[in-house]
Scaffold this active site. Structure first.
Site: not given
Length: 514
Positions: A142, A172, A244-246, A302-305
Site C-alpha cells: 500500500h 500487502d 509513514g511507518n508503513s 471455490g468454497v465459502q467457509i
C-alpha cells in the site's frame, strides 16, 4: 466483547496516508501530530534484557546497527481534485472550509473564491528496509500502490531511483530494487515464530516525513485477525507508530527483523500506542517469491467457509469444534469437481490439520495452481479423504447456486416458538419485493424475537432458510417440521443454512437458549 468486535468499532488504518506532503491533507495530519502527547512517549528507562550489552539497558547498539538499512520511500501520485468553477467558494470537502467560514462567512464577509482547479501531483511517504546489499528493499504494497513514480532516500540522505520488482496486494508486500555505487547496509530476517507476548521490540520508520525514527515497546499479542484479507496473522505491538511507518522493520532485541509495520489501531487517525505488523516468517516467504519478479499466483478451491463453533459442532453431532465448515460451493470450481459438498467440515489439507477457516485459506493459497492435494473431510458422521486439483485464485467471490426444484407453497406465516422465528413462504410478491432469484427456495424469516435464541445467533428478517440440519427445505412448513424434529433428537442446537444477500452461511441456534 471480543478483540475483533473492538477492532471493528474503531479504525484500523494503513500507515501511509498521513505522510502526504503536498495537498490540503497535510494540515489535518499536522493537527493529528500535534495532538500526540505524553501517552505516546516511550519511557527513557528500559529494563535490561538479554541481547542488550549496555549496562543501562540502552537500545543504542541495535539502533546503530539497523538504522542505516532503513529507508524512506517517496511516491508520486496523481491527485484528482473535484471540479469547481472560478466563482465558486470553498465548500463541502475542503479541510480549510471551517476556517474560512469562521473568519469570513459568519461575519457577513464574502468567502474567498476558489482558484481554478488543475491536475496536481501528490507525494506520499512510507518506509522500507534493505535486505540485500545489492539494493533489494522490502516495504508494504500500500506504500507504492497507485504510484506514478517511486524514489528511495537512504538514511544518509542519498536519493536513488527505484525499480519495482514485484508486489502482492493480498499480503500487502512489495519488493523494490535500487542501484548504488557501493554495497548497501542490510538487516537480517529474524524468526517471528519465536516471539512471545511480553518480548521487547523496536519499530523503525519515517512517521510524518520527519526522518528515521525509532520507538520501543512490547509484543502484546500474536495471530491478530483484522478482517483485511485471508492472510491476516498480525503481530500486535504496544509501541508508538504513526502514519509513514508503513513498511518499516519491526526488530527484536537481537536487531533482526521479526515483522513489517503495517497498520495502527486508531479511533482518531493518530497513534494510541497499538500497532500491527506482518510476521517475518510470513513475509520472508512472500518476498522470496517476489524477488523472482512479477505477481504471485494463489491456489483456489471455490468454497465459502465459516468456523465450527461449539453450537455448530453440537448441531452437527461433532465431539468438539474445529475445522472449516463449507457453507457454499462455487459451481464449476475445483471443490465442486472434487465432490466437496455444502455441510462438509474440512479438517485437513495436504497433510496439515485445519483448525479454523484461516488455516484452510492460507494452506490453499500457498499451493501452486494445478497441484493435486488431499482434503480430510467430515461428512454425515464419517471422515473421508477427497482429492482435489487446486485451481488459480479467482478474484470474484461466487456463491453456490441453489438449484432445488419445486414450487413455493401457499404463504402461511409459521412461528417457531422455541427459537423465536416467524417464517413464511416465498410467494411471487415476496420474491419481487426482496429481489430474490427465480429459483430461490426455502423459508423466509419474516420476524425475529429479539429476546430469543434466533436473534442471539444472528438471524435477521429477510434471511432465507434453505436447509435445516443439512436437509433442504422448500417452504416454511417444511422448515418448521425439520426444526421440531431436530428439537426431539436431543441435540442442543439446530443447524440452519441461510441465504443472505450474495452469501450463504450456516447458523447454529441453541434450543436451550430459546
Amino acid at each position: 466483547m471480543s478483540p475483533q468486535s473492538i477492532i471493528r468499532r474503531h479504525r484500523v488504518a494503513a500507515l501511509l496516508g498521513a505522510a502526504l506532503i503536498i495537498s490540503p491533507f497535510v494540515v489535518s495530519f499536522a493537527q493529528s501530530a500535534s495532538g500526540i502527547g505524553a501517552s505516546n512517549t516511550v519511557a527513557t528507562t528500559q529494563t535490561p534484557v538479554a541481547g542488550i550489552t549496555a549496562p543501562n539497558g540502552s537500545f543504542a547498539p541495535i539502533v546503530a546497527a539497523d538504522k542505516p538499512a532503513v529507508v524512506t520511500v517517496t511516491t508520486v501520485m496523481k491527485a484528482q481534485p473535484e471540479t469547481m468553477s472560478e466563482d465558486q467558494p470553498f465548500d463541502g470537502g475542503s479541510p480549510f472550509d471551517d476556517y474560512f467560514r469562521q473568519f469570513f462567512g459568519d461575519q457577513g464577509v464574502p468567502m474567498p473564491k476558489a482558484p481554478p482547479q488543475q491536475s496536481q501531483r501528490a507525494e506520499a511517504l512510507g518506509s522500507g528496509f534493505i535486505v540485500g546489499a545489492d539494493g533489494t528493499i522490502v516495504t508494504n504494497n500500500h506504500v507504492i500502490d497507485g504510484a506514478t513514480s517511486i524514489k528511495v532516500t537512504l538514511d544518509d540522505g542519498t536519493e536513488l531511483p527505484v525499480k519495482l520488482v514485484g508486489r502482492d496486494a493480498k499480503n500487502d508486500l512489495a519488493v523494490l530494487k535500487v542501484k548504488a555505487a557501493k554495497p548497501l547496509p542490510t538487516v537480517k530476517w529474524g524468526d517471528s515464530d519465536k516471539l512471545m507476548p511480553g518480548d521487547q521490540i523496536l519499530a523503525f520508520g519515517n512517521p510524518f516525513g520527519i526522518g528515521t525514527t525509532v520507538t520501543a515497546g512490547i509484543v502484546s499479542a500474536r495471530g491478530r485477525d483484522l478482517n483485511s484479507g485471508p492472510f491476516d496473522d498480525f503481530i500486535q505491538i504496544d509501541a508508538p507508530i504513526n502514519h509513514g511507518n508503513s513498511g518499516g522493520p519491526l526488530v527484536d532485541v537481537g536487531g533482526n527483523v521479526v515483522g513489517i509495520n503495517t497498520a495502527i489501531f486508531s479511533p482518531n487517525g493518530g497513534s494510541v500506542g497499538v500497532g500491527f505488523a506482518i510476521p517475518s516468517d510470513q513475509a520472508q516467504k512472500v518476498v522470496a517469491k517476489l524477488m523472482k519478479g512479477g505477481d504471485i499466483e494463489y491456489g483456489y478451491l471455490g468454497v465459502q467457509i465459516q468456523p465450527v463453533t461449539q453450537d455448530v459442532a453440537s448441531a452437527m453431532g461433532l465431539d468438539h469444534p474445529g475445522g472449516a465448515l463449507v457453507a457454499a460451493v462455487t459451481e464449476g470450481s475445483p471443490a465442486a469437481k472434487a465432490g466437496i459438498a455444502t455441510g462438509d467440515v474440512i479438517t485437513g489439507f495436504a497433510g496439515e490439520a485445519i483448525k479454523d477457516p484461516k488455516d484452510l485459506s492460507r494452506a490453499v493459497a500457498d499451493v501452486s495452481p494445478g497441484a493435486k492435494e488431499t482434503l480430510d473431510v467430515w461428512r454425515n458422521g464419517k471422515t473421508m479423504q477427497i482429492s482435489a486439483d487446486v485451481g488459480r485464485n479467482a478474484e470474484d467471490t461466487q456463491t453456490a447456486a441453489n438449484d432445488e426444484g419445486g414450487k413455493p407453497s401457499a404463504g402461511e406465516g409459521l412461528r417457531v416458538p422455541s427459537l423465536g422465528l416467524g417464517l413464511t413462504d416465498i410467494t411471487p410478491d415476496v420474491r419481487e419485493e426482496l429481489n430474490l432469484a427465480d429459483n430461490q427456495r426455502g423459508a423466509l424469516v419474516e420476524r425475529v424475537n429479539p429476546d430469543k435464541a434466533a436473534s442471539a445467533a444472528g438471524l435477521e428478517p429477510g434471511d432465507v432458510i434453505v436447509a435445516v440440519d443439512r436437509t433442504p427445505v422448500k417452504s416454511a412448513r417444511q422448515a418448521n417440521q425439520a426444526i421440531a424434529e431436530a428439537g426431539k433428537s436431543g441435540r442442543k442446537s439446530v443447524l440452519l443454512l441461510v441465504d443472505r444477500g450474495d452469501a450463504q452461511i450456516f447458523v447454529a441456534v441453541p434450543f436451550a437458549a430459546g
